[in-house]
Design a protein around this motif. Sequence first.
Motif, mmCIF file in Angstrom:
data_model
loop_
_atom_site.group_PDB
_atom_site.id
_atom_site.type_symbol
_atom_site.label_atom_id
_atom_site.label_comp_id
_atom_site.label_asym_id
_atom_site.label_seq_id
_atom_site.Cartn_x
_atom_site.Cartn_y
_atom_site.Cartn_z
ATOM 1 N N ASP A 148 37.491 33.614 36.230
ATOM 2 C CA ASP A 148 36.563 34.597 35.657
ATOM 3 C C ASP A 148 35.471 33.868 34.885
ATOM 4 O OD1 ASP A 148 35.358 36.590 33.886
ATOM 5 O OD2 ASP A 148 37.002 37.891 34.490
ATOM 6 N N THR A 177 27.928 40.110 35.400
ATOM 7 C CA THR A 177 27.527 38.704 35.499
ATOM 8 C C THR A 177 26.021 38.494 35.436
ATOM 9 O OG1 THR A 177 27.720 38.884 37.920
ATOM 10 C CG2 THR A 177 29.607 37.990 36.733
ATOM 11 N N ASP A 188 28.788 37.522 45.879
ATOM 12 C CA ASP A 188 29.159 38.870 45.427
ATOM 13 C C ASP A 188 28.085 39.440 44.504
ATOM 14 O OD1 ASP A 188 31.515 38.876 46.853
ATOM 15 O OD2 ASP A 188 32.780 38.323 45.143
ATOM 16 N N GLU A 226 30.941 31.547 45.903
ATOM 17 C CA GLU A 226 31.434 32.845 46.383
ATOM 18 C C GLU A 226 31.080 33.960 45.409
ATOM 19 O OE1 GLU A 226 33.198 30.088 46.150
ATOM 20 O OE2 GLU A 226 33.527 29.568 48.278
ATOM 21 N N GLN A 227 31.166 33.694 44.116
ATOM 22 C CA GLN A 227 30.819 34.712 43.125
ATOM 23 C C GLN A 227 29.333 35.043 43.155
ATOM 24 O OE1 GLN A 227 32.380 32.672 39.699
ATOM 25 N NE2 GLN A 227 34.262 33.885 39.660
ATOM 26 N N LEU A 266 28.567 30.808 37.811
ATOM 27 C CA LEU A 266 29.206 31.453 38.953
ATOM 28 C C LEU A 266 29.494 30.440 40.054
ATOM 29 C CD1 LEU A 266 27.270 34.830 39.432
ATOM 30 C CD2 LEU A 266 29.227 34.325 37.970
ATOM 31 N N PHE A 291 30.692 44.052 39.311
ATOM 32 C CA PHE A 291 30.644 42.595 39.189
ATOM 33 C C PHE A 291 29.218 42.138 38.904
ATOM 34 C CE2 PHE A 291 30.172 38.280 40.828
ATOM 35 C CZ PHE A 291 31.217 37.637 40.166
#
Length: 527
Positions: free
Chosen positions: A426, A383, A110, A106-107, A103, A379
């Motif tokens: 992604d 993940t 989230d 920023e991911q 990741l 999300f």
Amino acid sequence: MHISMRPEWMKPSNGIVAAVALAAALTLAGKAGAIDPPPWAGLEDPHLNVVPRTDAERERIAAVTAPPGDFSAPWPFEENPGGAQTVRARDTADAFSQPAANLSFEQELDFRVGNGMFRRLWVSPPASTIASDGLGPLYNARSCQRCHLKDGRGHPPEGPKDGAVSMFLRISVPAPDADAIERYIAGTHATAPDPVYGGQLQDFSLPGHTPEYRLDIRYDEVEVKLSGGEVATLRRPTYTAADLGYGPLHPGAMLSPRVAPQMIGMGLLEAIPTGDILAWADPDDTDGDGISGHPQIVWSTVHDRPMLGRFGHKAGNPTVLEQTAEAFAGDIGISNPLHPAGSGECTAAQTACIAALDGGDPEHGGVEIDRTGLDLVAFYSRTLAVPARRDLDDPEVLRGREVFYGTGCTACHRPTYVTHRLEGGDPASFQLIWPYTDLLLHDMGDGLADNRPEGRANGREWRTAPLWGIGLTQTVSGHSFFLHDGRARSLLEAVLWHGGEAQAARDTVVDMPPEDRAALIRYLESL
């Protein structure tokens, strides 16, 4: 009413042939004044931003997913079942709760926000905590985390003081005909929610409301004789919807027990090309191997078309987002853009529930969790990292892997895929993964039958469960209960419950030398 379709398409060697054949086999019909049937676009995967594969990539994929012939040593990349998303295997209960290793900054932010919403305890409306009110009035749990504790497996209640918070009963009744289904897909078993109790039974309620039922389970023990003088004891469950709060069930009610599945690797499963899954299907067993998996096809509310079902014990949802939205509405009673009813899963017959206050916020479209919140939880669910394999070079594990392949387990528990190449950074993009599932529906025999059809799955069929991470169940969840209803208390018991298409493999396990059987279980524990 059973409505069947027997397509004459054969198991092809590539996904394009499979998708075209399925497109020709599927037709759609609507209610009176039917909608025009949209085309089945098997390879488009409309939920993903796909970059088409090149011929060179297809060759590489074929090479890297081909079954190796040498079982004497670990195989390349086998240690990382989640590809670049794989994380170090932890020996704590947090082993399934780690963000994917690839990741971005920023991911990962989230992911953390989505985790907070996944763990959020919802409260009854009205409340000063506007962002957290809307629970119920009828529900199975107050948060996602309560069912998927530590992102692991649920379990049946053990003893009178142990509640069924991570387990419930689905319910449906035969539909009078296909016209009763708004967007009927050919080959689907025509069913409808119970007119009073809806699509699942809720065992909790807010003050002033009556819970729908109490789950009662009785077990009968069944002995299975194994080679070498060993004996295994299985427990055969009988389920009862006791203390019904709103009168008797419909005379044709069909009940199915479900425990919450583990959460890891869902985004990777979502990113497997539909064509690669369809290429494995063989509904008429044209190759004569006794395995006849077929795809679940469900209607996507988000994409307004039929799609391949992937998630849930019978693959009843096509995407992680839709699985998430359904769980919010059905399990917690939380309205969202896909299920906007403020009363959650209550039916028109439950008048007090329908009339109760809800926590819908006008600033967020009148729902209790808006699309932004729903996307963040989805999300997070996509993940959650798959832990690395353990003990790959252990001689017993290596022998168990050879037994696993030789016994035919990989006919359904398909080891490897390469996910779509995806745009937009992604994290599931173009990963070699080892989930050990074909994501197809298989007849598992009378022993595991719930006798409740769902979509194109009949009452004996289940989606092949992924096996990655299965050896960490005790570490994460504090128990070793397996299968859709947690009846199996060990991996061996889970294997021994296999029937139907898996009967031959199961019988081989019963008859094999005890040391090979032990090695097989040791291999599963390493996954």
